[in-house]
Design a protein around this motif. Structure first.
Motif, PDB file in Angstrom:
ATOM      1  N   VAL A  59       0.873  -1.179  -0.046  1.00 17.19           N
ATOM      2  CA  VAL A  59       0.043   0.004   0.186  1.00 17.19           C
ATOM      3  C   VAL A  59       0.809   1.075   0.106  1.00 17.19           C
ATOM      4  O   VAL A  59       1.901   1.363   0.717  1.00 17.19           O
ATOM      5  N   GLY A  60       0.728   2.213  -1.086  1.00 19.99           N
ATOM      6  CA  GLY A  60       1.411   3.392  -1.038  1.00 19.99           C
ATOM      7  C   GLY A  60       0.543   4.502  -0.890  1.00 19.99           C
ATOM      8  O   GLY A  60      -0.488   4.575  -0.621  1.00 19.99           O
ATOM      9  N   CYS A  61       1.164   5.718  -1.165  1.00 17.77           N
ATOM     10  CA  CYS A  61       0.333   6.826  -0.775  1.00 17.77           C
ATOM     11  C   CYS A  61       1.149   8.059  -1.914  1.00 17.77           C
ATOM     12  O   CYS A  61       2.041   7.930  -2.363  1.00 17.77           O
ATOM     13  N   MET A  62       0.152   9.101  -2.059  1.00 15.84           N
ATOM     14  CA  MET A  62       0.746  10.093  -2.731  1.00 15.84           C
ATOM     15  C   MET A  62       1.390  11.330  -1.650  1.00 15.84           C
ATOM     16  O   MET A  62       1.693  10.628  -0.559  1.00 15.84           O
ATOM     17  N   MET A  63       1.668  12.381  -2.033  1.00 10.17           N
ATOM     18  CA  MET A  63       2.269  13.410  -1.180  1.00 10.17           C
ATOM     19  C   MET A  63       1.074  13.756  -0.318  1.00 10.17           C
ATOM     20  O   MET A  63       0.293  14.690  -0.760  1.00 10.17           O
ATOM     21  N   GLU A  64       1.001  13.279   0.744  1.00 10.18           N
ATOM     22  CA  GLU A  64      -0.394  13.458   1.695  1.00 10.18           C
ATOM     23  C   GLU A  64       0.068  13.725   3.027  1.00 10.18           C
ATOM     24  O   GLU A  64       1.130  13.416   3.482  1.00 10.18           O
ATOM     25  N   SER A  65      -0.910  14.293   3.889  1.00  8.68           N
ATOM     26  CA  SER A  65      -0.900  14.670   5.186  1.00  8.68           C
ATOM     27  C   SER A  65      -0.878  13.355   6.063  1.00  8.68           C
ATOM     28  O   SER A  65      -1.413  12.297   5.507  1.00  8.68           O
ATOM     29  N   HIS A  66      -0.988  13.286   7.582  1.00  7.31           N
ATOM     30  CA  HIS A  66      -1.162  12.483   8.388  1.00  7.31           C
ATOM     31  C   HIS A  66      -2.822  11.813   8.085  1.00  7.31           C
ATOM     32  O   HIS A  66      -2.907  10.746   8.693  1.00  7.31           O
ATOM     33  N   VAL A  67      -3.829  12.495   7.361  1.00  6.84           N
ATOM     34  CA  VAL A  67      -5.054  12.010   7.238  1.00  6.84           C
ATOM     35  C   VAL A  67      -4.890  10.799   6.209  1.00  6.84           C
ATOM     36  O   VAL A  67      -5.383   9.815   6.654  1.00  6.84           O
ATOM     37  N   GLY A  68      -4.475  11.278   5.145  1.00  8.36           N
ATOM     38  CA  GLY A  68      -4.414  10.361   4.103  1.00  8.36           C
ATOM     39  C   GLY A  68      -3.502   8.867   4.368  1.00  8.36           C
ATOM     40  O   GLY A  68      -4.050   8.182   4.214  1.00  8.36           O
ATOM     41  N   VAL A  69      -2.368   9.332   4.752  1.00  5.07           N
ATOM     42  CA  VAL A  69      -1.437   8.294   5.414  1.00  5.07           C
ATOM     43  C   VAL A  69      -2.075   7.572   6.384  1.00  5.07           C
ATOM     44  O   VAL A  69      -1.751   6.258   6.408  1.00  5.07           O
ATOM     45  N   GLY A  70      -2.650   8.075   7.352  1.00  5.40           N
ATOM     46  CA  GLY A  70      -3.292   7.576   8.458  1.00  5.40           C
ATOM     47  C   GLY A  70      -4.326   6.220   7.931  1.00  5.40           C
ATOM     48  O   GLY A  70      -4.398   5.274   8.300  1.00  5.40           O
ATOM     49  N   ALA A  71      -5.077   6.847   6.914  1.00  9.73           N
ATOM     50  CA  ALA A  71      -6.185   5.840   6.600  1.00  9.73           C
ATOM     51  C   ALA A  71      -5.335   4.702   5.698  1.00  9.73           C
ATOM     52  O   ALA A  71      -5.986   3.413   6.026  1.00  9.73           O
ATOM     53  N   ALA A  72      -4.161   4.941   4.937  1.00 14.54           N
ATOM     54  CA  ALA A  72      -3.612   3.820   4.529  1.00 14.54           C
ATOM     55  C   ALA A  72      -3.010   3.042   5.411  1.00 14.54           C
ATOM     56  O   ALA A  72      -2.998   1.483   5.165  1.00 14.54           O
ATOM     57  N   ALA A  73      -2.367   3.529   6.270  1.00 11.78           N
ATOM     58  CA  ALA A  73      -2.129   2.633   7.351  1.00 11.78           C
ATOM     59  C   ALA A  73      -2.875   1.727   8.157  1.00 11.78           C
ATOM     60  O   ALA A  73      -2.424   0.797   8.677  1.00 11.78           O
ATOM     61  N   ALA A  74      -3.949   2.296   8.378  1.00 12.21           N
ATOM     62  CA  ALA A  74      -5.070   1.823   8.948  1.00 12.21           C
ATOM     63  C   ALA A  74      -5.392   0.422   8.087  1.00 12.21           C
ATOM     64  O   ALA A  74      -5.829  -0.588   8.697  1.00 12.21           O
ATOM     65  N   ASP A 102       5.416  20.756   9.325  1.00 11.69           N
ATOM     66  CA  ASP A 102       4.409  20.758  10.235  1.00 11.69           C
ATOM     67  C   ASP A 102       3.056  20.087   9.542  1.00 11.69           C
ATOM     68  O   ASP A 102       2.964  20.069   8.618  1.00 11.69           O
ATOM     69  N   ALA A 103       2.756  19.356  10.588  1.00 12.36           N
ATOM     70  CA  ALA A 103       1.204  18.792  10.336  1.00 12.36           C
ATOM     71  C   ALA A 103       0.212  19.839  10.097  1.00 12.36           C
ATOM     72  O   ALA A 103      -0.020  20.563  10.898  1.00 12.36           O
TER      73      ALA A 103
END
Length: 628
Positions: A563-578, A599-600
């Motif tokens: 599972v990867g991500c784009m250049m995203e913040s803690h919201v998008g990455v947090g969902a992918a990590a879940a 900075d988040a």
């Protein structure tokens, strides 16, 4: 009276979908054929298809004995049982505690629509195999297939978690076309099962007597579906599917069977008022410029969406990815505030499955917008139940690992960055290559020399090489003993033949990224043998629900996944990590995007500790608000 006139008469009274076409899959008349409905018993046909696939492969025997019981593993974790009061096939229930042949259960499942028999067959076959049979039958004319099998019949814990079975008219038509054209004994067996269906109150009732119809139907509260291969005596066979969700023509309790939604307990938190969507444009600076073969980024420009029920808020993110998906912040914002808001109008927060279905059908494309709202709805559902998002998805694992990317640079800069990242606690490094094939070999060798043999190295060409350049570079690195774990998207996304050519000629595993957005793309990669692994990203596929489907399909076909991500913040990455926590992948994932932020833009959520991402213990994504 024609079909079009009938549809005009019921316009506004519910949702009605029709697919009429030839047995070769050519559509003749369609109406809302891509809109998915709750599948009811139509999902039993893909289960039977998957069963015969395993029989043909030697993994199952049609005559093998199966113990009849009523205790099944839920797709959401825990156990469930079929409600006997809502299953009108009593013969299966009389066999409890005994053993019966698998083909006997298949007959009960299709001809009498036994729910208990279905879950017993599904237990032998596997949910992933059943969904794979459905997905691979997708018609060429279906732009974005929404049909899916994710759970068994009467799996109440999964239904509460928003895990449902969906079927569109086009999806069921694809399955029927596949069965109608399947050669050999398995195809004949499936067609005879369908022809023996004893519930004939829909399509067969409106045809001349003794017309052969190989069909599967299904009912539930407000649901009435039927789809079949019709074989007139004086014409070529054709496929007809009708799916309806409405209050018209509801049957009495005796026939209104299968997996009732009314059996679910009320949600943990009360509330049924309509949800409200709010968008927030954010910009967060990076601590280091991020350079790829496609672009250079110094900030994360993103759109956060907040879905509120008046008491709780769920959060999602739509990143700006001009060079990959084409999604812009303005476009995502317009889609969320326009057609997606309209689609969710009047819908309360209690029906996650229906809300997710409406989001996916609200517009064509706009995957970032769909991803943001899909995640926010999942986040809201988890918060209303007092669960973390990963817990809501069925996991108890509180941390996941990620790699870290070394952006494009000269050999000295990359070697220095690699050493720094290892000192930061990362043991899997991804090097961005693809801007200069001739120089890529030296840059990678310099990084390997700098970091030593222990850390893993993976490469991402971001479509930057030709097929011959890819083979030349990868073989040179293999010969140099650089121990490359995998190479991501070596050639152009559309060049599947080129990627298959590369895969066949190198020993290093190839990871498909930009080549795979949805199910159809993944099926094409699988059929062509174009890659060894697939990179699933929420912003590419449209959210957590589609991502789960892709991961399950890859696993069923022995394809690795991250599972990867784009250049995203803690919201998008947090969902992918879940998602990773609940659906483990085959190697370390690519979720370092929020690590790059100086900075988040939000408070709460995930946190990094070297290569570990710690998931929050607070409900949902753990996000408590904006920092600005």
């Amino acid at each position: 009276m024609g079909i079009a006139e009938l549809l005009r008469q019921v316009d506004g009274a519910g949702e009605f979908g029709v697919w009429l076409g030839r047995l070769d899959g050519t559509p003749v008349f369609v109406h809302e054929a891509e809109r998915a409905h709750y599948s009811a018993s139509t999902m039993k046909l893909p289960v039977a298809m998957a069963m015969m696939r395993k029989v043909d492969a030697g993994d199952l025997s049609i005559f093998q004995p199966v113990a009849v019981h009523n205790d099944f593993e839920s797709a959401a974790g825990g156990r469930f049982g079929v409600n006997p009061d809502e299953d009108e096939a009593p013969k299966t229930w009389k066999q409890l505690g005994k053993k019966v042949p698998l083909n006997w259960l298949a007959t009960e499942m299709i001809t009498r629509s036994s729910n208990l028999a279905t879950d017993l067959v599904l237990e032998q076959v596997g949910i992933l195999a059943a969904h794979a049979a459905l997905a691979e039958a997708t018609l060429p004319s279906s732009p974005a297939p929404e049909s899916k099998i994710q759970r068994g019949i009467d799996d109440v814990p999964a239904a509460r978690a928003g895990i449902s079975n969906l079927m569109s008219p086009a999806g069921l038509a694809g399955v029927l076309v596949a069965v109608g054209n399947q050669e050999g004994e398995s195809g004949e067996y499936l067609r005879e099962l369908l022809a023996g269906n004893q519930w004939n109150g829909e399509i067969p009732a409106l045809l001349p007597k003794r017309t052969r119809v190989e069909h599967k139907n299904g009912w539930d509260t407000r649901i009435r579906h039927d789809g079949g291969i019709v074989r007139p005596k004086d014409a070529d066979p054709f496929v007809l599917v009708v799916c309806t969700t409405s209050d018209l023509g509801r049957r009495g309790a005796a026939a209104d069977r299968v997996d009732r939604a009314r059996s679910l307990e009320p949600p943990a938190q009360p509330g049924g008022s309509a949800v409200k969507l709010t968008t927030h444009l954010v910009s967060a600076p990076l601590h280091t410029p991020f350079v790829t073969a496609l672009r250079t980024a110094t900030h994360v420009e993103s759109l956060l969406v907040e879905v509120s029920d008046g008491e709780h808020s769920g959060w999602g993110e739509a990143p700006q990815v001009w060079k990959v998906t084409g999604d812009s912040l303005a476009g995502s914002q317009a889609c969320i505030e326009g057609p997606i808001t309209t689609a969710l109008d009047g819908l309360g927060p209690d029906d996650l499955t229906e809300a997710l279905r409406r989001v996916q059908g609200a517009a064509v494309g706009n995957l970032g917008a769909k991803d943001a709202v899909d995640v926010a709805l999942h986040d809201l559902a988890a918060r209303r139940r007092g669960q973390t998002l990963h817990g809501f998805l069925g996991s108890t694992v509180g941390e996941v690992r990620t790699d870290v990317t070394l952006s494009v640079g000269d050999a000295d800069a990359l070697a220095e960055a690699g050493t720094a990242r290892v000192a930061d606690g990362f043991d899997v490094l991804k090097i961005k290559v693809g801007t200069d094939a001739a120089g890529d070999i030296e840059r990678v060798r310099r990084v390997r020399d700098a970091i030593g043999p222990e850390p893993r190295l993976r490469l991402d060409a971001n479509q930057g090489w030709t097929r011959r350049e890819a083979v030349t570079v990868i073989r040179a690195l293999e010969d140099a003993g650089c121990a490359i774990e995998l190479v991501e998207q070596p050639v152009a996304a559309a060049d599947l033949d080129g990627m298959a050519w590369v895969t066949d000629r190198v020993g290093t595993p190839i990871l498909a990224d930009e080549s795979v957005y949805g199910v159809r793309d993944l099926v094409a990669v699988i059929r062509r043998g174009a890659a060894d692994l697939v990179n699933v990203k929420l912003a590419k596929c449209g959210g957590l629900a589609p991502a789960r489907t892709l991961l399950e399909l890859a696993r069923e076909h022995g394809l690795g996944a991250i599972v990867g991500c784009m250049m995203e913040s803690h919201v998008g990455v947090g969902a992918a990590a879940a998602l990773v926590s609940a659906y483990p992948t085959t190697t370390v994932n690519d979720l370092d995007a929020a690590w790059w932020l100086r900075d988040a833009p939000v408070t709460g959520g995930i946190r990094y500790d070297g290569s570990l991402i710690h998931l929050p213990s607070a409900p949902g994504l753990g996000v408590t608000g904006l920092t600005v």
